[in-house]
Design an enzyme around this catalytic site. Sequence first.
Site, PDB file in Angstrom:
ATOM      1  N   CYS A   2      17.082  16.046  41.753  1.00  0.00           N
ATOM      2  CA  CYS A   2      16.534  17.229  41.103  1.00  0.00           C
ATOM      3  C   CYS A   2      17.378  18.477  41.245  1.00  0.00           C
ATOM      4  CB  CYS A   2      15.111  17.460  41.580  1.00  0.00           C
ATOM      5  SG  CYS A   2      14.045  17.696  40.159  1.00  0.00           S
ATOM      6  N   ARG A  27      11.017  21.867  38.450  1.00  0.00           N
ATOM      7  CA  ARG A  27      11.676  20.637  38.025  1.00  0.00           C
ATOM      8  C   ARG A  27      11.007  19.400  38.622  1.00  0.00           C
ATOM      9  NH1 ARG A  27      17.258  21.727  36.382  1.00  0.00           N
ATOM     10  NH2 ARG A  27      17.864  19.676  37.133  1.00  0.00           N
ATOM     11  N   TRP A  73      13.752  14.217  43.999  1.00  0.00           N
ATOM     12  CA  TRP A  73      12.801  13.218  43.522  1.00  0.00           C
ATOM     13  C   TRP A  73      13.341  11.859  43.971  1.00  0.00           C
ATOM     14  CZ3 TRP A  73       8.094  13.411  42.895  1.00  0.00           C
ATOM     15  CH2 TRP A  73       7.409  14.237  41.990  1.00  0.00           C
ATOM     16  N   ASN A  98      22.975  15.092  42.979  1.00  0.00           N
ATOM     17  CA  ASN A  98      22.131  14.680  41.854  1.00  0.00           C
ATOM     18  C   ASN A  98      22.861  13.570  41.108  1.00  0.00           C
ATOM     19  OD1 ASN A  98      20.066  16.441  42.324  1.00  0.00           O
ATOM     20  ND2 ASN A  98      20.601  17.875  40.707  1.00  0.00           N
ATOM     21  N   GLY A  99      22.132  12.543  40.691  1.00  0.00           N
ATOM     22  CA  GLY A  99      22.747  11.456  39.937  1.00  0.00           C
ATOM     23  C   GLY A  99      22.512  10.112  40.603  1.00  0.00           C
ATOM     24  N   GLU A 484       2.224  12.086  21.058  1.00  0.00           N
ATOM     25  CA  GLU A 484       2.504  13.251  21.902  1.00  0.00           C
ATOM     26  C   GLU A 484       1.250  13.705  22.636  1.00  0.00           C
ATOM     27  OE1 GLU A 484       4.317  16.700  23.620  1.00  0.00           O
ATOM     28  OE2 GLU A 484       4.999  14.698  23.040  1.00  0.00           O
ATOM     29  N   LYS A 488       0.845  13.880  26.710  1.00  0.00           N
ATOM     30  CA  LYS A 488       0.436  15.064  27.464  1.00  0.00           C
ATOM     31  C   LYS A 488      -0.719  14.734  28.405  1.00  0.00           C
ATOM     32  CE  LYS A 488       3.474  17.674  26.408  1.00  0.00           C
ATOM     33  NZ  LYS A 488       4.212  16.463  26.343  1.00  0.00           N
ATOM     34  N   GLU A 491       0.544  12.551  31.301  1.00  0.00           N
ATOM     35  CA  GLU A 491       1.480  13.263  32.166  1.00  0.00           C
ATOM     36  C   GLU A 491       0.768  14.117  33.213  1.00  0.00           C
ATOM     37  OE1 GLU A 491       5.625  14.545  30.126  1.00  0.00           O
ATOM     38  OE2 GLU A 491       3.849  15.316  29.113  1.00  0.00           O
ATOM     39  N   HIS A 507      -5.961  -4.744  14.922  1.00  0.00           N
ATOM     40  CA  HIS A 507      -4.936  -5.676  15.384  1.00  0.00           C
ATOM     41  C   HIS A 507      -4.823  -5.697  16.908  1.00  0.00           C
ATOM     42  CE1 HIS A 507      -3.532  -6.595  11.349  1.00  0.00           C
ATOM     43  NE2 HIS A 507      -3.603  -5.298  11.079  1.00  0.00           N
ATOM     44  N   LYS A 606      11.592  17.792  35.274  1.00  0.00           N
ATOM     45  CA  LYS A 606      11.733  18.535  34.027  1.00  0.00           C
ATOM     46  C   LYS A 606      12.929  18.049  33.223  1.00  0.00           C
ATOM     47  CE  LYS A 606      10.657  21.713  31.062  1.00  0.00           C
ATOM     48  NZ  LYS A 606       9.521  21.462  30.161  1.00  0.00           N
TER      49      LYS A 606
END
Length: 611
Positions: A2, A27, A73, A98-99, A484, A488, A491, A507, A606
Amino acid sequence: MCGIVGAAAARNITPTLLDGLRRLEYRGYDSAGLAVVDGKGQLSLRRSVGRVASLTAIADQVDGHVGIAHTRWATHGRPAENNAHPHTSSSQVAVVHNGIIENHQELRARQIEQGFPFSSETDTEVIVHQIDWHMQQGLGLLAAVQATVSELRGAYGLGVVSKLEPDTLIAARSGSPLLIGLGEHENFIASDMSALIPVSNRYMVMEDGDIAKITSTSVEIFDLNGQPVERKVIISHLSDEETELEGYAHYMKKEIHEQTRAITETLEGRLGADSVLELPFGDNAREIFDRTKEVKIIACGTSYYAASVARYWFEEFGIKCDVEIASEYRYRKHVVNPGTLFMTISQSGETLDTMAALEMAKTMGYSNTLCICNVPESSLVRASDLTIFTHAGREIGVASTKAFTTQLVTLLMVAICLRRRRLGDGRTIDAMETEIVNELRTLPQQIENVLSLEDQIIVMSKHFGDKEHALFLGRGAHFPIAMEGALKLKEISYIHAEAYAAGELKHGPLALIDEDMPVVAVAPNDELLEKLKSNLEEVRARGGKLFVFADAESGLRSDDQVMVLNVAPVNNFIAPILYVVPLQLLAYHVALLKGTDIDKPRNLAKSVTVE
């Protein structure tokens, strides 16, 4: 991974590091830590699980002029103090990262043979041991980092300090964003400029392969071959005002209500009396649009749903459009037709999968690349032929709101520009374009009208407080809007929510319908309304409870099984932008009832800068 903050100064930088971490909390993270070289030349390390406040409580006695800090994170290794950054080796080198390091297992096996002890489950720890090993062979800190990164496979943004060079901070970047903040007798690094608002408004963006040596009085940047390079100094216009709640309980609530202003700014200077203007999109926009015969859009998450809405617009206007998730695009074969514009969408401009897809696309024969983004000088912006900025302003809540609606507005304007090419010379303005432009002008006020329905949405949200699942339905361009809305809700409230094209009910999803499965539907007054009504009757027949956001002229009315919230009539092209706003408010108020951490939902970040 993060947030990264680092500093080299002629003063105690611990308070600056901690303040920078607090500014990066939006974030998302699960642990935090810092390492500074103290006045005695020793490396002081503090780490904690949980919020930055916990780290602050154990770092108040740490004093140093050079240091690094990190919010993490969990990726490799569970959230735990031993897995938190910074990581150290032999108590002489500390690293934040980070990565993802893809060859960490190979490096770990070699380092164990060399006698290095491992205290974490992370991929990052191999970086600090490798730097330490190179320093033990006689290299200085800069040379040791240069040698180490040449041995890494994967993505990294690094901050490195050592007690052996107590005035020096090293930064390195490949695939993970990192910038250098410039001050008076002090310099900084950060993964996000918001971390540095109080101490610097001048910064340089590091490019892939860059390695920087930073002291309180100097900044030197080198490429992977060790050659000095220059990077442009940029003035940041971020302010504390943009990162304050201004009376709102959560950033998400603030940003939902900021959509009126954000869309106004996105439209500013881009609409003529009766048309969309192309010049404000960039000097080469007209040339790129002239070459475009079809469009390929790549994005992730919320941006993918924006692209999915736009596909209906492009194809309604006669322009072939294909939309794909960035992480999937990279791992299959492709056929690229002549004149295909490769378009990426990203709020941050640093989404790793999207960036990797763009780099791959550059080798495949697309006519040009276009990026829709909210952040100048981000990686996608610098790598694209044309960038169209959304002007959403800073978005801090992890769940995207105003970034999504401004992306939709921008995509619609691009679609209109390409539509004119289908009509002839690209300059022909007809009645349909004029009508859409007039509707775009009124869109901020229409959103304000929807926001005024919030009290009714609060009443609706109370029906979800004890639910564990929800189903969202839409048809046509409103199917991605339903997706969407479901995103939301899941999340921020942690309710399991899925979206389906309403015609797909029979179906499979119809088997789930009962009184404990609330069904949310988006019902604009378009050519698919009657079909949608039939789908909703299928839900009623199975005893399902319906919550419908409907055009006031749709004919849908509330009863014992159906709660209808009426939205004012709107042009069909504008409707998807409008209808997502009540879905955002619904998710927010359900999460409020659930008592979740709305701005920092668990397990989410984020900006997704790892695969």
